[in-house]
Structure formats: C-alpha cells, structure tokens
Enzyme design. Structure first.
Site, mmCIF file in Angstrom:
data_model
loop_
_atom_site.group_PDB
_atom_site.id
_atom_site.type_symbol
_atom_site.label_atom_id
_atom_site.label_comp_id
_atom_site.label_asym_id
_atom_site.label_seq_id
_atom_site.Cartn_x
_atom_site.Cartn_y
_atom_site.Cartn_z
ATOM 1 N N GLU A 158 0.818 -1.220 0.000
ATOM 2 C CA GLU A 158 0.000 0.000 0.000
ATOM 3 C C GLU A 158 0.850 1.267 0.000
ATOM 4 O O GLU A 158 0.522 2.231 -0.688
ATOM 5 C CB GLU A 158 -0.970 0.000 1.185
ATOM 6 C CG GLU A 158 -2.131 -0.989 1.046
ATOM 7 C CD GLU A 158 -1.736 -2.442 1.300
ATOM 8 O OE1 GLU A 158 -0.631 -2.681 1.837
ATOM 9 O OE2 GLU A 158 -2.524 -3.344 0.957
ATOM 10 N N HIS A 184 -11.541 -5.543 7.879
ATOM 11 C CA HIS A 184 -12.332 -5.358 6.664
ATOM 12 C C HIS A 184 -13.550 -4.473 6.895
ATOM 13 O O HIS A 184 -14.403 -4.369 6.018
ATOM 14 C CB HIS A 184 -12.819 -6.711 6.129
ATOM 15 C CG HIS A 184 -11.730 -7.585 5.582
ATOM 16 N ND1 HIS A 184 -10.808 -8.196 6.378
ATOM 17 C CD2 HIS A 184 -11.428 -7.941 4.307
ATOM 18 C CE1 HIS A 184 -9.986 -8.912 5.616
ATOM 19 N NE2 HIS A 184 -10.339 -8.768 4.363
#
Lengths: 339, 393
Positions: free
Chosen positions: A60, A129
């Site tokens: 990321e 999540h």
C-alpha cells in the site's frame, strides 16, 4: 437517468473521468483483470489497457508512493485501497507526502491524487475489513476527505475528486454497494453542487441529524420512524468530512436547537466530537440540549457475530434523537456528568 | 553457549572494509592512478580521449565548489545564520560523478544531503539554503531543475522516483528517474517496496545509494549483513558496488545504468561506497560514537585529494587550474552567503499559504480569524511578535 447500483455508479464515474482525461490512471491490488474484489473497476482494464488500469504489487505504501511520482509526471492517479483496514501501511506516504507536498513546495507541486477506500462494517467480514478510519485523515491538513451515500453522489463526486487539484480520500460505504438509485450520467460537473457542500435531505424542525456514508440511509429511516412519533427530523448528509460544510449544519441547528451526529467510527476524537464542539462554539445560544453522538464503541472492530451491537442502527440513533429531545424513555441518564 | 556471542559487535564489523572485494569497482586507486576496467572504460571515452583534460578539470572544479558550499553553509550555521545544515563533506565524488552523468530531462528525487547534485542540476544558489534558514520547506522549483525538493522522511522518495519512472514509461520517453538515498534508508520498507515496483514494471529508475557508513550514530553494519548492492540482487535488479570516492568510477557506473534504463533495460542499483566525513548535521557530535582513527583512514581516501593526485600525474593540476577553481569557489560561496543574509523574511500570513491548491472553507475561516487577531495589534501600534515576546509572562 438510469437506475444503477452504487458500485456501478462509481464504475461509470471512473469510466467518464478516464474518457475525459488521458492522464487519469487507476492503481490498486486486483483492480485489473479481476475488476477489484468488489468489482468497482470491472471492465476498465479491458477497455483502457494495462497502462491506464494497473494491477500493483501488494504494497500500500508502494501504491501511494508511486502515485505521487506519477503526479510529479503530470498524471492523475486514482488508487484503490482494497479495504479500510489495509490503508495503514500507506499512512506515512499519505500523511507526510500526499498531504504536505503542495505546502512544502509552496504550491509548485500539485498532488491531484484520489484514494478510494471501501469502508465501514455490516458485511460480516473478518478483522480489518470493516473499519472507519476517516478521522485519522480529517485530522491531517492538506487532505480533502469525502464520503458518498448514494449512487448519484458516488458517480458525480468520484469525478469531482479526480478533477480536484488537491488530494482527496473518497470513502465508499461498502455495505451500500448493491443499493440501487437513479443516476443522471449526463450531469454537467460544473453544474453539480460543490464537493465541499453538505446536503439537507429532509426538512425538519425538532432535531438536526448529521450522518455520512453508510449511515445516511439509516438516518433517513430514523426520520420516518421519528416522524411517526411526531418528531420532525432534519437529516443532513455531510458528504464532505474535511472540510465540513458548517454553514449548512449551523443554519439547521439554529432552526432546530438540537443536534445528533451518527457515525460508525468510535467516539473518542471522532468527527462527531469535532462537529459537536464546532456547533457549540458557533451557536451555543440556540441549543436546547447538548449535542448527542451516536457512534461505534471505542473498541477494535468486533468479530462479525457482534458487529450489530457496535454499529449504530435505527434504534440506537432513535434513542439518540430521544435524548436530544429529553424524552423520558431515552438513556440520557447514562450520558450525564455523573459517570 | 549462553552468554558467549561470537557475533562481532556492529561497530567492530564496520572496521572491516571490503575494498579488496573484486566486485568493488575502482578506476582511480587511492594514489590517483587510473586503473583499467574494460567493462567501465567504455563509458569514459570523453575522459580518456583528447578532451579529457577539460572534462577532468570540470569534475575537479565541481567537487571543490560543492565542498566550499558545504563549508560555507557549516560556517553560516555556526554564525547563527542557518538553523541546521547536513554536510556532504567527503561525498563530493559520489554526488558530482552521478550528478554530471544526468541529462536535463532526467528527474532526481533525493534526500536532504544531495545539495551537490542540486548544484549539478543548476539550482539557484541564492535559494539553495532557504530550507536550512527556516524560510521555506523547499529550496528550489522542482520543475525548473528537474529535481524534487529534499526529502526528510528517510527513503520515502524512492517510491516517488519509481512512480515518476512509470510515468516516463507511459509517455514513451527515454528519460530516467533517479533515487538518491543513504545506507540507513535501505532498511526502510519504502525502499524495498520501491525496488519491488521498479522490478515488476521494469521502470527506468536508478537507485543511487550513497553508503556513507553512518546513519547518524548507527554503522552500516547495523542495517545489513551483506553489501547494500547485493540487496538489489534479491529483487532482480542489476547492481554494482563502486568506490564512491572515485569520481570516474561513479561517473562510468552511472552512465552505464542510465544507458540501460534508456534502452528499456529497467532499473539499476549503484552502491557508492563513501564516507560521511562530517557530522550527520550541525546538531550532531560524531565523537560520541565513532573512532578518530576511522576518520583518519577515510581522510586518506579523500575524493578531491585523489582526483588532484590523478590530475598531477597527468600534468594537469596547473597553477592556472588551481587559481581558476579557487576563484570560482570564492564567487559561489559569496553568492550563497549573500543569498542567505539577504533572504526575504516570510510574512506572518504566509503560514496559511498553499496548504490546498483549491479554496478550503475551513482553513479560510481560520486564516481570516488570525488576520483579524493580528490586525488588533496593528491598530494599537504594536506588532504581534512584540506581543508574543512582550513580557506578559
């Protein structure tokens, strides 16, 4: 007008932005061949090619850091962070580079970067999540933070974010991806409301209820349910989390005298705290009751069997409205200065 | 056996230099003699050819000038004119050898110590120290000299260089992006991720690592158990280890790597082995952590001294050259000093400028409040600064 899902509306907005500007490139994990784990970028690599829609290595910081380099080269990257809880490895690049480059270079380097973040809970996922990390970013100057709540805004605001010369974090409520709505694809961006503006969704006279992203739909349900009990709720979809459109919220609170703020993120240091403080500063004399926050608890996001206890739902927000109204059935005594 | 650790302390290991390593590329030995390395010599046709004297004199001048800029900046800091300065003393060959290999359309992403590279890029000498005086966070316009402003977060710029290189690829251009970083930076995740991206996309980027042996007080042996160049091998990136105090070896290796990138050969990694002769910054005290003998050893390998020996051996170190270079150094130092002393002070309201590229309602309000706050003092004939420091304690 076309009826489409929230997910499809983002896809259509991305497609439009890519058609309009050859410098727009999409980057992210699994966004190419697969079309993203939520299929938001479905079909775009096929239509625009591998140089416009890049599957990236699983890193990321690497995604955001290389997107910065592309910005230097004149590109407008749109990065997908696969899930909210995966954004933290990129935190340094976002906070120390993306947010500060324009200031550092006295306006010479623009970072017209859009970072798409599917966020929030309610989909029964494992840890990492379902998070709501928006306050980390609203606390960072140099970033713009927006959150969309319906397909039309999803379509319009992704294009506004991409066209903006400032970096924008675009928070997508993943549990609303399959909701359908009307989308005007011919909408002229210059005629659309500013990305910074909040929107009053229902007119009301008793309580102002501020929400954004996934809880806007819930807030609208609250307005209906409260209306059945004779309470008139004015729902405001914040849309922009940084900056907040305070004049719109303030005008509403001056009218209603009561403010409820709802978000999935935890309460401590959250956006609700900032809004409550700001509105208290701005219109203290108009308030009939202290601002009320209905938020996720200050806990790590719980395992999915318990997430319904964590997420503010219709009843908890209604309870918040009752507290703001000083109704005897509410839990206001739990919230007082005595604890 | 417990308590008997045979692993040498990092400080111990740092003393074992690997200059006998056959992989270590050197074209000028410490006595200034030109060493033949066929694989690199082909990149020095201009140096070894007829116009060589002029090229060598140019490199010599650059190295002397940037050392002078460095010394001037250190002096300015000691005199209270700069808040801080990160010296490049000892790294002149690494910075000039690589900086002079670049084309104008290449783009450099560096840390805060590559002011010698900035000099090669044509930075405005009036502004080069602006950051270090505290008058701005950048010392130049990145697009004017194709060099991003100094990066302070260690290693962060390596990712930016790879992204820029990906853009070069998209554009079908043959420029190269350069990432300058140090030995300490190689431990940062960003540097590893940048090599992953560069290798995956075969981006035209050159990772130029100046191994100056120290990351503030930490020796390079604390960062790695293998050579830094070998790290790149794990990512499938061609790599070389050059004598970073040998300007010709650096120049040749950089030219080779740039050419590879321009031909579509993807990324390269150069480890330039050099030494930070000075402190990390003017706020640092290296006597607390490193041996005076080590400094002495490296002083003998001084990059400028070495080039002087070489020039001398070729009869090129003339009085005329010495005088010309001294005059140029004096001139540059004068411009740099004058630039610092006469630098315009920022205005109070500049603090709000350029946070965003587009108007921002929240910040505009804060700015407006502060403007009105300051105006109160103007009204009463006193400056805000006077108020802040004005004995109200």
């Amino acid at each position: 007008m076309a009826t489409m899902t929230f997910a499809r509306a983002i896809n259509a907005g991305l497609r439009k932005a890519m058609e309009n500007d050859p410098k727009v490139v999409l980057m992210g994990e699994d966004i190419g061949t697969l079309g993203g784990v939520f299929r938001i970028t479905d079909g775009l690599q096929k239509d625009f090619g591998q140089h416009r829609v890049l599957d990236t290595p699983l890193a990321e910081a690497g995604i955001i850091g290389t997107a910065i380099g592309l910005s230097y080269r004149g590109y407008r990257p749109v990065c997908e962070i696969q899930f909210d809880g995966f954004i933290y490895p990129a935190f340094d690049q976002i906070v120390s580079q993306v947010a500060k480059l324009h200031y550092r270079t006295q306006g010479l380097v623009k970072v017209p970067l859009t970072i798409r973040v599917p966020f929030g809970g309610g989909i029964g996922s494992p840890e990492h999540h379902s998070e709501s990390p928006e306050a980390y970013f609203t606390h960072t100057s140099g970033l713009r933070v927006i959150s969309v709540s319906n397909p039309q805004d999803a379509y319009t605001m992704i294009q506004q974010a991409i066209a903006c010369d400032d970096p924008v974090l675009y928070f997508e409520p993943k549990r609303r991806y399959h909701d359908k709505g009307e989308v005007d694809e011919g909408l002229d961006l210059s005629a659309a409301p500013s990305m910074e503006s909040a929107r009053v969704l229902t007119q009301g006279s008793d309580v102002t209820l501020v929400a954004y992203g996934p809880l806007v739909k819930t807030a609208l349900d609250v307005a209906v349910a409260a209306g059945d009990e004779g309470i008139s709720v004015e729902v405001i979809d914040l849309r922009s989390l940084s900056p907040v459109d305070y004049p719109v919220v303030e005008a509403s609170v001056r009218k209603t005298g009561r403010l409820v703020i709802a978000h999935e993120a935890g309460q401590n240091g959250g956006l609700g705290a900032e809004i409550a403080a700001s509105l208290t500063e701005r219109c203290f004399n108009y308030l009939e009751h202290a601002p009320v926050r209905v938020t996720g608890f200050d806990i790590p996001y719980p395992y999915s069997k318990l997430e319904m206890h964590h997420l503010p739902d219709l009843d908890r927000i209604l309870d918040g409205v009752d507290r703001a109204m000083d109704r005897p059935n509410s839990l206001s005594s739990l919230d007082g200065a005595d604890d | 056996m417990l308590g008997e650790d045979s692993t040498p302390h990092p400080q111990e290991r740092s003393r074992r230099e690997q200059s006998e390593d056959p992989e270590f590329l050197q074209l000028l030995d410490p006595s200034g003699q030109r060493v033949a390395r066929p694989e690199l010599d082909r990149w020095l046709a201009d140096v070894d050819g007829e116009g060589g004297a002029r090229v060598l004199a140019g490199l010599y001048e650059d190295m002397v000038v940037i050392r002078r800029i460095d010394m001037e900046a250190t002096a300015l800091q000691r005199q209270g004119e700069l808040a801080l300065w990160p010296p490049l003393l000892g790294q002149e060959a690494a910075q000039i050898g690589s900086g002079r290999a670049l084309r104008q359309d290449d783009f450099v992403f560096s840390s805060y110590r590559e002011n010698g590279v900035a000099y090669c890029r044509g930075v405005n000498l009036n502004e080069i120290l602006r950051v270090w005086r505290g008058n701005a966070s950048s010392g130049w316009d990145p697009f004017e000299i194709n060099m991003a402003t100094p990066q302070i977060i260690i290693g962060a710029q390596t990712l930016h260089s790879v992204g820029y290189a990906m853009g070069i690829q998209f554009d079908g251009a043959d420029s190269v992006a350069l990432a300058y970083f140090g030995d300490g930076a190689t431990s940062e995740g960003d540097v590893s991720e940048s090599m992953v991206f560069a290798a995956s996309y075969q981006a035209p980027v050159l990772f130029f690592c100046q191994n100056n042996h120290w990351a503030i007080s930490e020796p390079v042996t604390l960062q790695t158990h293998i050579t830094l160049a070998e790290r790149a091998g794990g990512f499938g990136i061609p790599h070389v280890r050059v004598d970073g105090n040998d300007v010709l070896a650096v120049l040749a290796a950089t030219r080779e790597a740039l050419d590879r990138a321009r031909q579509g050969g993807g990324p390269s990694f150069i480890e330039a082995v050099t030494y930070r002769m000075g402190p990390h910054t003017t706020a640092d005290d290296p006597t607390r952590y490193r041996d005076a003998n080590e400094l002495e050893d490296w002083a003998a390998k001084d990059p400028i001294l070495r080039l002087e020996k070489h020039l001398e051996s070729r009869g090129l170190l003339t009085q005329e050259l010495r005088e010309r270079v001294a005059a140029k150094s004096d001139e540059v130092a004068g411009v740099v000093r004058n630039g610092v002393i006469t630098m315009p002070e920022p205005e109070a309201m500049d603090v709000f400028k350029h946070v965003y590229a587009t108007p921002n309602s929240w910040l505009s309000r804060q700015e407006d409040h502060y403007r009105r706050y300051l105006a109160q003092f103007e009204h009463h004939g006193a400056s805000a600064a006077g108020h802040v420091s004005g004995g109200q304690h």
